[in-house]
Write an enzyme that holds these catalytic residues in place. Structure first.
Site, PDB file in Angstrom:
ATOM      1  N   GLU A  26      47.667  44.353  35.759  1.00  0.00           N
ATOM      2  CA  GLU A  26      47.350  42.922  35.793  1.00  0.00           C
ATOM      3  C   GLU A  26      47.252  42.403  34.358  1.00  0.00           C
ATOM      4  OE1 GLU A  26      43.788  41.940  37.994  1.00  0.00           O
ATOM      5  OE2 GLU A  26      43.997  39.799  37.547  1.00  0.00           O
ATOM      6  N   ASN A  71      43.448  38.544  40.259  1.00  0.00           N
ATOM      7  CA  ASN A  71      42.931  37.185  40.097  1.00  0.00           C
ATOM      8  C   ASN A  71      43.829  36.365  39.160  1.00  0.00           C
ATOM      9  OD1 ASN A  71      40.789  38.015  41.680  1.00  0.00           O
ATOM     10  ND2 ASN A  71      39.426  38.392  39.944  1.00  0.00           N
ATOM     11  N   GLU A 172      43.482  38.025  47.137  1.00  0.00           N
ATOM     12  CA  GLU A 172      42.055  37.805  47.482  1.00  0.00           C
ATOM     13  C   GLU A 172      41.758  36.334  47.759  1.00  0.00           C
ATOM     14  OE1 GLU A 172      39.476  39.718  44.588  1.00  0.00           O
ATOM     15  OE2 GLU A 172      40.033  41.704  45.362  1.00  0.00           O
ATOM     16  N   TYR A 243      36.220  48.773  46.025  1.00  0.00           N
ATOM     17  CA  TYR A 243      35.738  49.421  44.794  1.00  0.00           C
ATOM     18  C   TYR A 243      34.368  50.035  45.054  1.00  0.00           C
ATOM     19  CZ  TYR A 243      39.391  46.764  42.348  1.00  0.00           C
ATOM     20  OH  TYR A 243      40.598  46.244  41.922  1.00  0.00           O
ATOM     21  N   GLU A 291      44.245  47.483  46.208  1.00  0.00           N
ATOM     22  CA  GLU A 291      43.319  47.715  45.091  1.00  0.00           C
ATOM     23  C   GLU A 291      42.254  48.680  45.581  1.00  0.00           C
ATOM     24  OE1 GLU A 291      41.642  44.330  43.028  1.00  0.00           O
ATOM     25  OE2 GLU A 291      43.479  43.167  43.335  1.00  0.00           O
ATOM     26  N   GLN A 348      43.047  50.026  38.092  1.00  0.00           N
ATOM     27  CA  GLN A 348      44.409  49.713  37.755  1.00  0.00           C
ATOM     28  C   GLN A 348      45.006  50.926  37.032  1.00  0.00           C
ATOM     29  OE1 GLN A 348      44.766  45.774  36.056  1.00  0.00           O
ATOM     30  NE2 GLN A 348      43.381  44.863  37.539  1.00  0.00           N
TER      31      GLN A 348
HETATM   32  O1  AHR Z   1      41.324  44.747  39.702  1.00  0.00           O
HETATM   33  C1  AHR Z   1      40.452  43.817  39.154  1.00  0.00           C
HETATM   34  C2  AHR Z   1      40.250  42.598  40.037  1.00  0.00           C
HETATM   35  O2  AHR Z   1      39.582  42.985  41.196  1.00  0.00           O
HETATM   36  C3  AHR Z   1      41.495  41.926  40.557  1.00  0.00           C
HETATM   37  O3  AHR Z   1      42.018  41.004  39.665  1.00  0.00           O
HETATM   38  C4  AHR Z   1      41.013  41.236  41.783  1.00  0.00           C
HETATM   39  O4  AHR Z   1      42.020  41.090  42.741  1.00  0.00           O
HETATM   40  C5  AHR Z   1      39.854  42.087  42.259  1.00  0.00           C
HETATM   41  O5  AHR Z   1      38.746  41.335  42.535  1.00  0.00           O
END
Ligand code: AHR
Length: 496
Positions: A26, A71, A172, A243, A291, A348
């Site tokens: 990203e 994002n 998202e 996450y 993600e 990432q």
């Molecule tokens: O990976 C970091 C961020 O986490 C991404 O930009 C977003 O999609 C998510 O909230």
């Protein structure tokens, strides 16, 4: 402690889609600038790409990389990132409160992805933009020639189309933090119409609609239901993001979080299938876990970072050993669901919650989580065997009956080798894992490794971590017994 994994050649979960080992770049922090692209770095190649980073990425054999956000994409004008570099605008990136120079864009990403042997998973902006910008983008990337945008691509140096096959319909969009956040009905209609337009330009592509951005979103479930009811016929995958973090410093509880991951996946599969059944539809929607990772170490530092910098140090989690063990369990969980999770992106890839880090003017290095991901990606291709496991269990404040063992086997495409992945979650006790050959004939062990012996909080920042051989195994009549050290990620490859 004893554990057991029983294999059966006739009981399979399904074939692994290589995209299960995807990742994500990203435009945030130092993922792009000072990550993959740094023309003034000693290791930079003729395109300004860091060769030390390319070399590490290649070890991971990442087959697909999601780009350019995240994002970021919800405020991104793709046109800013093509054409002569000196004419590309500097922009405010509202998602990460940074300055985007656009010196690295679409063509640079395609060139870089080619060097690491990866395909692109392209995300379109459904925040500030919509159908029109998306259809122009795919005309630019995928249409051969003879139209305004395809010829603009050629004029910008790419005679052949990029032929991008996997497309994310925004990012998202249920999250209020997203620029252009929408409710489920508005998003469902926009995703549906955008997917139709993209496929009218190139009918060979697949599209991913946004599911909930997290399991704990208040709209979780309702969002999926509404979006799929509108867009079911025109999209191919529904996305999930997840996450984890050990915020309370409770390692046994932290290591159990793959149970939450498992529930999340099963729940979304059930939602997709409920809609399928209600609609008497033959088409099945599969999942894109686009993600997933551990993300918590850098949160406080990010809160204190000054806004409007170019490539600031953001989301730079430094991972420790227990993070790598959880990542191992999450990888095993993804394999368990290989029948429905066809795409997954470790979020990432470089510098931003990443397995690979760079020092601004120094080396590139591998974090702890690099190792289980590399082994799963390189050894976990083929057909997943239905895991029948047993081991002692424990309970934590969030989870009951957590097995100390996570384990799964994958039969390679040639049908002559089974790879077993196994995690021992015990902090102090080795496990004698018996792998019951079931209907297989185990001929010989061709390799056995362990990632073990590090303290839970040890990082790879100062000294490289490494995978070691494991010699503590015996091959006997009904199978194989191998010792898994306490707190360890393990692999065994067996010729069959
Ligand atoms: O990976 C970091 C961020 O986490 C991404 O930009 C977003 O999609 C998510 O909230």
């Amino acid at each position: 402690m004893k554990g057991n994994l029983t294999l059966d050649a006739h009981a399979t979960v399904g074939k692994v889609d290589p995209r299960l080992f995807g990742s994500f770049i990203e435009h945030v922090g130092r993922a792009v600038y000072h990550g993959i692209y740094q023309p003034d770095h000693p290791s930079a190649d003729a395109d300004g790409f860091r060769q030390d980073v390319i070399d590490l990425v290649k070890h991971l054999q990442v087959p697909i990389i999601r780009y350019p956000g995240g994002n970021f994409v919800s405020g991104f004008n793709w046109e800013d990132s093509v054409g002569p570099k000196d004419q590309r605008p500097r922009r405010l990136d509202l998602a990460w409160r940074s300055v985007e120079t656009n010196q690295f864009g679409l063509h640079e990403f395609e060139a870089w992805a080619k060097k690491v042997n990866a395909d692109t998973m392209m995300a379109v902006n459904l925040g500030t933009r919509g159908i029109d910008a998306a259809r122009n983008l795919i005309e630019y990337t995928n249409f051969p020639r003879g139209t305004y945008y395809s010829d603009l691509r050629r004029q910008n140096g790419a005679d052949q189309p990029f032929n991008i096959k996997t497309w994310c319909l925004g990012n998202e969009m249920d999250g209020p933090w997203q620029i252009g956040h929408k409710d489920a009905t508005d998003y469902g209609k926009l995703a549906n119409e955008t997917s139709k337009a993209l496929k009218w330009v190139d009918s060979s592509i697949e599209t991913v609609a946004c599911g909930s951005s997290a399991l704990d979103m208040p709209t979780f479930g309702q969002w999926e239901n509404t979006v799929l009811n509108i867009a079911y016929d025109n999209v191919d995958y529904l996305s999930l993001h997840r996450y984890y973090g050990n915020r309370d410093d409770d390692t046994p509880n932290y290591l159990a979080q793959n149970l939450d991951f498992d529930d999340f996946i099963s729940g979304v599969v059930a939602m997709c299938d409920a809609i399928k059944a209600r609609r008497h539809n033959k088409k099945q929607i599969n999942l894109s876990m686009d993600e997933w990772n551990v993300w918590y170490h850098s949160n406080q530092q990010d809160d204190e970072t000054a806004p409007w910098q170019e490539h600031p140090h953001l989301l730079e989690d430094i991972y420790n050993f227990e993070d790598a063990i959880l990542v191992g369990s999450l990888l095993i969980t993804l394999l368990k669901h290989a029948d429905r999770v066809k795409i997954a992106c470790l979020a990432q890839l470089v510098n931003v919650i990443a397995p690979i880090m760079t020092d601004d003017n120094g080396k590139a290095w591998a974090q702890s989580i690099f190792y289980p991901f590399m082994q799963a990606s390189t050894m976990g291709r083929g057909t997943v065997l239905t895991p029948i496991t047993s081991a002692e269990t424990y309970s934590t404040k969030e989870f009951h009956t957590v097995s100390y063992l996570d384990s799964i086997g994958v039969l390679n495409d040639a049908g002559n080798q089974v790879t077993v992945f196994a995690v021992n979650k015990s902090l102090d006790t080795p496990m004698q894992l018996h792998v019951d050959a079931g209907t297989f004939d185990f001929k010989q062990v061709t390799g056995a490794t362990q990632f073990a012996g590090y303290a839970p909080k040890q990082t790879a920042q100062d000294a490289a971590m490494h995978i070691a051989p494991n010699t503590k195994y015996t091959l006997d009549a009904p199978g194989l017994t191998i010792e898994l050290p306490p707190l360890s990620w393990n692999t065994v490859q067996i010729a069959v």
